[in-house]
Scaffold this motif. Structure first.
Motif, short mmCIF file in Angstrom:
data_model
loop_
_atom_site.label_atom_id
_atom_site.label_comp_id
_atom_site.label_asym_id
_atom_site.label_seq_id
_atom_site.Cartn_x
_atom_site.Cartn_y
_atom_site.Cartn_z
N THR A 70 0.83 -1.21 0.00
CA THR A 70 0.00 0.00 0.00
C THR A 70 0.86 1.25 0.00
O THR A 70 0.63 2.19 -0.77
CB THR A 70 -0.92 0.00 1.23
OG1 THR A 70 -1.76 -1.15 1.19
CG2 THR A 70 -1.80 1.25 1.23
N ARG A 103 2.96 1.41 -3.19
CA ARG A 103 2.11 1.30 -4.37
C ARG A 103 2.63 0.22 -5.31
O ARG A 103 2.70 0.38 -6.53
CB ARG A 103 1.97 2.66 -5.07
CG ARG A 103 1.30 3.69 -4.14
CD ARG A 103 1.09 5.05 -4.75
NE ARG A 103 0.49 5.94 -3.76
CZ ARG A 103 0.25 7.23 -3.97
NH1 ARG A 103 0.56 7.78 -5.13
NH2 ARG A 103 -0.29 7.97 -3.02
N ARG A 160 -3.55 6.21 -0.60
CA ARG A 160 -3.53 5.55 -1.90
C ARG A 160 -3.79 6.58 -2.99
O ARG A 160 -3.98 7.76 -2.72
CB ARG A 160 -4.58 4.43 -1.94
CG ARG A 160 -4.38 3.34 -0.89
CD ARG A 160 -5.57 2.37 -0.90
NE ARG A 160 -5.33 1.22 -0.06
CZ ARG A 160 -5.57 1.17 1.26
NH1 ARG A 160 -6.05 2.26 1.86
NH2 ARG A 160 -5.34 0.09 1.95
N THR A 161 -3.84 6.09 -4.22
CA THR A 161 -4.05 7.02 -5.34
C THR A 161 -5.44 7.65 -5.31
O THR A 161 -5.64 8.74 -5.84
CB THR A 161 -3.87 6.28 -6.68
OG1 THR A 161 -4.72 5.12 -6.70
CG2 THR A 161 -2.43 5.84 -6.86
N ASN A 162 -6.42 6.97 -4.67
CA ASN A 162 -7.79 7.52 -4.64
C ASN A 162 -8.12 8.22 -3.32
O ASN A 162 -9.26 8.61 -3.10
CB ASN A 162 -8.80 6.41 -4.89
CG ASN A 162 -8.81 5.37 -3.77
OD1 ASN A 162 -7.81 5.21 -3.06
ND2 ASN A 162 -9.92 4.65 -3.63
N THR A 163 -7.14 8.41 -2.44
CA THR A 163 -7.37 9.09 -1.17
C THR A 163 -7.71 10.56 -1.41
O THR A 163 -7.10 11.22 -2.26
CB THR A 163 -6.13 8.98 -0.27
OG1 THR A 163 -5.88 7.62 0.03
CG2 THR A 163 -6.33 9.74 1.04
N GLY A 172 1.08 13.01 -0.04
CA GLY A 172 0.81 12.16 -1.19
C GLY A 172 -0.65 12.13 -1.59
O GLY A 172 -1.04 11.34 -2.46
N ARG A 217 -3.47 13.57 -3.62
CA ARG A 217 -3.53 14.42 -4.81
C ARG A 217 -4.86 15.15 -4.95
O ARG A 217 -4.92 16.24 -5.54
CB ARG A 217 -3.27 13.57 -6.06
CG ARG A 217 -1.85 13.01 -6.10
CD ARG A 217 -1.55 12.36 -7.43
NE ARG A 217 -0.18 11.87 -7.49
CZ ARG A 217 0.36 11.30 -8.56
NH1 ARG A 217 -0.35 11.16 -9.67
NH2 ARG A 217 1.61 10.88 -8.54
N CYS A 251 6.23 15.00 -5.14
CA CYS A 251 4.83 14.80 -4.77
C CYS A 251 3.96 15.69 -5.65
O CYS A 251 4.38 16.75 -6.07
CB CYS A 251 4.61 15.11 -3.29
SG CYS A 251 5.03 16.80 -2.82
#
Length: 809
Positions: free
Chosen positions: A51, A54, A616-619, A641, A643, A688
């Motif tokens: 996690t 990634r 994560r990428t969808n946070t 991190g 986005r 970042c």
């Protein structure tokens, strides 16, 4: 080794080269393989690592079940153990072939039998293969059906195989196995894995990246990760490894103030036992990770050789190299290498060091007269330079106080002659050498009052070592340094909590500094402060955070990104040295501005965000407000991190301005980049962003479709009204994340704001509320380190801030 039998050898083991059993420098994209017996926590650790990094999670057990429609146990019963092992090996071959990059792989115990061992060994030549260990009692409780004696025997029999197949190892400590340093998280079930997460990610980071001493779970100021050897007057606590657990328990909740821990391993008992047994190697691993967890500091491993004690024989040399080889499997930040060894042995250590920094070490216990000016010392210096040591440490047992002058002359000559680029540590040992110790500038060894009892440390008299307080006091008593004054500069600072925190920190270090309130209505008063040769720095608050920027010569990346400064430092010389030498007094030649507001928010999020909510990428994150603190908050979210950041403010125009400042931006997270004071970040420095910052209307609108509900929510609206503005109430839908998250209220005016009360109603979902009084010390801790170059006493500053706030309330 305390509590460990000296009997036993490496079963079937011939003494081999270090490179056959230790780690090397791996590609950051190289897949990671976890090995060990069932119940050690490999699945949990793999999930945590995949996690955070990634990477893909590849679980051989799930793949086996999907392929055969049966569990491993059922397959053995139906087809026999031989066929099962054949299938396991073929599965392992397939997994390792198909996933050479960006995967965390859980290897089944049965697959490392027979021909499977060769597959793992080959994989380990270019990938981290981590052997996971755990206390037998914890394994037994996890399995449920096995008693502890059976598990202990299984661990004993399997350890030699797993250790020879792997190149790194990790001890999975339960929180019950060690009295934790700092806050107890037992009352927050969602945070029970935070310590394990931090420990394991630190190992993964150390194995994959050249970032010694940089901790993955904590943001610090712009200079926090400048290597210790590049800073001035840094200290390491000399700690015998067999005392690590006891010392951690004795100092629970108390900051030990040093910059690093030097774990010392004396091989004399091992020479008496004629070997380094697997049980002792495991004990070394356990004590190492106890130290890592308890103090969260860079670790130096120093193996005390019998050669250093004048016992030069083949067995001692082999055991020394075996202990060094094992130490490198732990990926320490630094490792000393004894230059009593020959060049071939030293070269072997260097080839196996991975990203560990090598300290060339030599202690002369029977020095000749004028040792520090002798040809021997210069020859040794050149030999260490040829061996490409990252640091050089030269010591001799002092015979008189006159030897201390010899050290100073040697350091001056070595620097002026430019005979080596490596930082030099040089001091005399023994009671006569104490002056040279407190004047040494790099990783000076210090002790602690609890370690001064010879009976407690096995009769080894270390009473000549100074404590860090004694070292600091000696520097000021000898006029090497002089007292400075600091303060908080603003228009309304008389009730500030900062003086209480900083002055108690000074007292803890026995520093003769003072921190006071500097209330003023105009920045014109700043000129008077700067011209005072004793001025050490200031905290900057409203209304000067933006107004001060034009008068500064240098800005940190964070201050430039946020557009505000809350920390001012006068420089007594130009360049990085001026920023590092913050303890000097004299005329200021330049002014440096930094921002630590974002650090307080960042660290509180990382401290309270459960592993299940790992970024994560969808946070997504939600920031309420659009003022100066909201700017710092959005920046901290990007640095974390995250986005997708949403901003909600009563005035949409200000929210749009905030979003425009950060939207689409990327930022370097190369901690060694101090902007224009030193060379810029490398082209491949980690970044970042880019940030996707959007505005939400100040109404009870639904959460935007296509985005996950936020796991981090921060209210940056400071209001004296306990209920706050009605139109910024957080709708229940925005708290719909099923695994909760972190809610931070930055208002210091009340402990019970409307936002806090509402958030607590969702605590059953895993939401953890954090008040601004937890954020404020994080900002002050970073400021104290920027002001003094010293690691802040966190427990002292928090306690004083809380006490002062209670008095004001």
């Amino acid at each position: 080794m305390e509590g460990v039998s000296r009997q036993g050898t490496f079963e079937g083991h011939k003494r081999t080269s270090l490179s056959a059993r230790t780690n090397c420098a791996y590609s950051p994209d190289a897949s990671i393989l976890l090995v060990g017996i069932r119940g050690t926590g490999r699945s949990t650790l793999a999930l945590v690592a995949s996690t955070s990094l990634r990477f893909n999670l590849v679980d051989s057990e799930k793949i086996f079940h999907a392929k055969h429609g049966q569990t491993r146990t059922a397959y053995v019963a139906a087809h026999g153990s031989d066929e099962y092992r054949r299938q396991e090996v073929e599965l392992l071959r397939s997994i390792l072939t198909q996933h050479p990059k960006r995967a965390v792989i859980i290897c089944g115990s049965g697959s490392v039998e027979g021909s499977g061992q060769e597959l793992v060994r080959n994989f380990a030549t270019s990938h981290p293969v981590i052997f996971i260990l755990r206390d037998a009692g914890d394994i037994s409780r996890y399995l449920g059906s096995c008693d502890e004696d059976f598990v202990s025997d299984l661990v004993h029999r399997s350890t030699p195989t797993f250790r020879t197949l792997s190149n790194l190892e990790f001890y999975n400590l339960s929180d019950s196995a060690i009295a934790m340093h700092g806050k107890d998280q037992a009352g927050q079930p969602s945070l029970l894995l935070k310590n394990v997460e931090r420990d394991f990610l630190q190992l993964c980071s150390s194995a994959r990246e050249h970032r010694p001493g940089v901790y993955t779970n904590k943001a610090q100021h712009s200079l926090s990760a400048v290597p210790l050897e590049r800073r001035f007057f840094t200290y390491c606590l000399s700690l015998p490894i067999e005392l690590a657990l006891k010392f951690a328990e004795q100092t629970r909740g108390v900051d030990i103030l040093v910059d690093a821990i030097e774990l010392t391993i004396d091989i004399a008992p091992l020479c008496s036992a004629n070997s380094l047994s697997h049980s002792i190697a495991t004990q070394i691993t356990r004590q190492y990770f106890v130290t890592r967890r308890s103090f969260q500091l860079p670790i130096i491993i120093h193996v005390i050789s019998s050669m250093e004690r004048g016992l030069q024989d083949l067995l001692a040399r082999e055991i020394y190299l075996e202990v060094v080889a094992h130490a490198l499997r732990l990926a320490p930040d630094y490792l000393t290498v004894d230059f009593h060894l020959d060049d071939a042995d030293i070269s072997q250590v260097r080839s196996a060091r991975g990203h560990t920094r090598i300290i060339g070490h030599y202690l002369e216990t029977s020095p000749s007269s004028n040792y520090w000016s002798s040809p021997q010392i210069w020859s040794l210096l050149q030999r260490m330079r040829r061996s490409q040591c990252d640091l050089i440490r030269l010591c001799q047992t002092a015979t008189s106080r006159a030897d201390n002058q010899g050290v100073r002359e040697f350091i001056h000559s070595a620097k002026s002659s430019e005979k080596t680029d490596a930082p030099i540590i040089a001091y005399n040992t023994g009671r006569h050498g104490r002056q040279s110790c407190y004047l040494n500038q790099i990783l000076t060894p210090v002790t602690h009052p609890l370690l001064r009892n010879p009976a407690q440390i096995g009769g080894d008299d270390r009473s000549w070592l100074l404590t860090i307080q004694e070292s600091q006091s000696a520097l000021y008593s000898s006029y090497t340094f002089e007292p400075q004054f600091f303060g908080i500069l603003g228009a309304d600072v008389l009730a500030s909590l900062s003086p209480a925190m900083h002055n108690c920190a000074f007292e803890s270090f026995q520093l003769p500094h003072k921190y006071s309130t500097l209330q003023c209505s105009s920045l014109k008063d700043l000129k008077t402060l700067v011209h005072d040769t004793r001025f050490g720095g200031a905290s900057i608050t409203s209304p000067f955070k933006q107004e001060i920027i034009p008068v500064l010569d240098h800005l940190s990346q964070s201050a430039r990104a946020i557009g505000a400064v809350n920390t001012l430092i006068p420089l007594r010389s130009n360049g990085l040295d001026g920023l590092l030498a913050r303890n000097e007094t004299g005329p200021a030649v330049a002014l440096y501005g930094d921002n630590t507001d974002w650090i307080g928010i960042y660290n509180c999020v990382r401290r309270h965000l459960s592993p299940v909510n790992a970024i994560r990428t969808n946070t997504t994150a939600l920031v309420i407000g659009a003022g100066g603190m909201a700017h710092a908050c959005v920046y901290s979210m990007i640095r974390l991190g995250i986005r997708a950041v949403f901003v909600c403010n009563r005035t949409e125009k200000r929210a749009q301005e905030l979003a425009c400042r950060f939207n689409g931006k990327t930022y370097s997270i190369d901690h060694n980049n101090v902007d224009n004071l030193i060379a810029g970040a490398a082209p491949d420095a980690p970044m970042c962003g880019p940030a996707d910052v959007r505005v939400l209307p100040p109404t009870h609108s639904p959460w935007p479709t296509g985005f996950a509900p936020p796991t981090v929510i921060v209210s940056c609206v400071r209001s004296a009204a306990p209920d706050g503005p009605e139109d910024l109430d957080v709708p229940d839908e925005w708290l719909a994340n099923q695994t909760g998250g972190v809610l931070i209220e930055l208002s210091y005016d009340s402990l019970e704001t409307k936002f806090i009360r509402k958030a607590r109603t969702f605590s059953s979902r895993g939401w953890i509320t954090v008040h601004g009084l937890q954020v404020l010390p994080e900002q002050g801790i970073a400021q104290f380190e920027l002001f003094t170059g010293r690691r802040a006493p966190e427990n002292v500053m928090r306690a004083q801030m809380t006490q002062r706030y209670t008095q004001l309330a």
